[in-house]
Write an enzyme that holds these catalytic residues in place. Structure first.
Site, PDB file in Angstrom:
ATOM      1  N   ALA A 252       0.840  -1.200   0.000  1.00 36.51           N
ATOM      2  CA  ALA A 252       0.000   0.000   0.000  1.00 36.51           C
ATOM      3  C   ALA A 252       0.868   1.241   0.000  1.00 36.51           C
ATOM      4  O   ALA A 252       1.888   1.292   0.683  1.00 36.51           O
ATOM      5  CB  ALA A 252      -0.915   0.023   1.217  1.00 36.51           C
ATOM      6  N   ASP A 253       0.454   2.215  -0.763  1.00 44.80           N
ATOM      7  CA  ASP A 253       1.080   3.528  -0.686  1.00 44.80           C
ATOM      8  C   ASP A 253       0.352   4.416   0.310  1.00 44.80           C
ATOM      9  O   ASP A 253       0.938   5.341   0.856  1.00 44.80           O
ATOM     10  CB  ASP A 253       1.107   4.180  -2.070  1.00 44.80           C
ATOM     11  CG  ASP A 253       2.190   3.587  -2.947  1.00 44.80           C
ATOM     12  OD1 ASP A 253       3.263   4.209  -3.050  1.00 44.80           O
ATOM     13  OD2 ASP A 253       1.989   2.494  -3.497  1.00 44.80           O
TER      14      ASP A 253
END
EC number: 5.3.1.23
Length: 388
Positions: A252-253
């Site tokens: 995930a960013d």
């Protein structure tokens, strides 16, 4: 532990692996200032939310260590450092790890205070940047352990009933300080003899899966198969039972307060497919990737990339005998260069499609109301943002 390193650092010197040259060439660029750090991130020679934050922090630390600061007072020193951090923040605005690292570094130099010496402020900044780097590896190892245990409990993974998984983009040693997040869980599954097979998508248009994840999997001898992004549905439909495909594991960013998750483009469609086919969908991310200030995925700024990433490709030349000439690169057109292109770097997966968010503090599942609650693992940040 893998010997692959995206970042090599000793105080005063930072080297960053140029991931655009992988898997055919292993080359480190020296990063000695904020401009070089920005360029390394923006051009995607380094990528992965944790690695981006590390390179930004250490790049400026090296610059400061080597005497670039021209300030004559403590207040001016803080101002110059904060200006440099604001500049670095724009290199990859979707990645919340970068924002969190910048906020952490700003808080530290402000804590030292305007009455401190210039040297004390710079020293505090460098030490804090190094702490960010050192903490990331410990975080990733914990994510690997919690993720493997969650899969053992939820899908019955065991040495006698090994599972297969699918991953997207690159979330391993090349995206972090080491071990990785989603790929770190896969590494841990392999180490615990719980893994039967790992599938990885090529991850168009930048091919982080085929260039980087496939490289890491082969490097470590993990049984693995590369597929195109468009093969996932067919993989689940035709191979799920045979290969015991139990989970999709992604990084995930940015994970926002309700659990909506921004990650590499193509993640959302994998989540929809996983839900349809009864495959668990797991987000692996450090708590630094959790953004409690943003309520839903609608508030996430999505970076858009240039059209050439879709219409052109660079690769090593294949000789007539079928071998790869790693010293010779060529860039070719893959589409009519006049075509319009839409190229978002990320998409947002709604929380309803996510079964668990695995962090270094544990695996978080949705409650009876169908929502994620991060208050237990981030009580201070939660109270500060929500007032609860």
């Amino acid at each position: 532990m893998s010997t692959l390193q995206a970042v090599k650092y000793i105080r005063g010197k930072l080297e960053v692996l140029d991931q655009l040259r992988l898997p055919h060439e292993f080359h480190y660029d020296e990063v000695s200032n904020r401009t070089e750090a920005f360029d390394s991130i923006y051009t995607m020679r380094v990528r992965g939310a944790p690695a981006i934050a590390i390179v930004a922090a250490l790049g400026l630390a090296v610059e400061l260590h080597n005497g670039s600061c021209t300030a004559s007072s403590a207040e001016e020193t803080i101002g110059q450092i904060e200006e440099a951090l604001d500049y670095l923040k724009e290199s990859r605005p979707t990645a919340v790890d970068l924002t969190n690292a910048i906020n952490q570094l700003k808080a530290r130099i402000r804590e030292v205070g305007s009455t401190a010496t210039k040297e004390a402020i710079i020293s505090a900044f460098i030490e804090e940047a190094e702490k960010i780097f050192e903490k990331d590896l410990k975080t990733n190892l914990s994510i690997g352990d919690f993720g493997a245990e969650w899969l053992r409990a939820q899908v019955g993974a065991s040495p006698e009933q090994q599972i297969s998984v699918l991953t997207h983009c690159n979330t391993g040693s090349l995206a972090t300080s080491g071990h990785g997040t989603a790929l770190g869980i896969i590494r841990t599954l392999q180490a615990k003899k719980l893994l039967h097979h790992a599938f990885c998508t090529e991850t168009r248009p930048y091919n982080q899966g085929s260039r980087l994840t496939a490289f890491e999997l082969v490097f470590e001898g993990i049984p693995s198969t590369l597929i195109t992004d468009s093969m996932a549905a067919s993989l689940f439909r035709t191979r799920k039972q045979e290969k015991n495909i139990a989970a999709v594991i992604v990084g995930a960013d940015r994970v926002v307060r309700n659990g909506d998750t921004a990650n590499k483009i193509g993640t959302y469609q994998l989540a929809v497919l996983a839900k349809h086919h009864g495959v668990k969908f797991i987000v692996a991310a450090p708590t630094t990737s959790i953004d409690l200030e943003t309520e839903t995925g609608d508030g996430i700024k999505i970076e858009e990339r240039k059209k050439e990433e879709l219409t052109q490709v660079t690769g090593a030349v294949i000789k007539p005998d079928g071998t790869v000439d790693e010293s010779s690169k060529v860039r070719v057109a893959t589409a009519d260069q006049r075509i319009n292109v839409w190229n978002p770097a990320f998409d947002v997966t709604p929380a309803e499609f996510i079964d668990a968010v695995v962090t270094e503090k544990g695996a978080i599942e949705k409650g009876p109301d169908g929502k994620f609650d991060f208050s237990q693992i981030l009580p201070e940040r939660w109270a500060k943002i929500t007032g609860a």
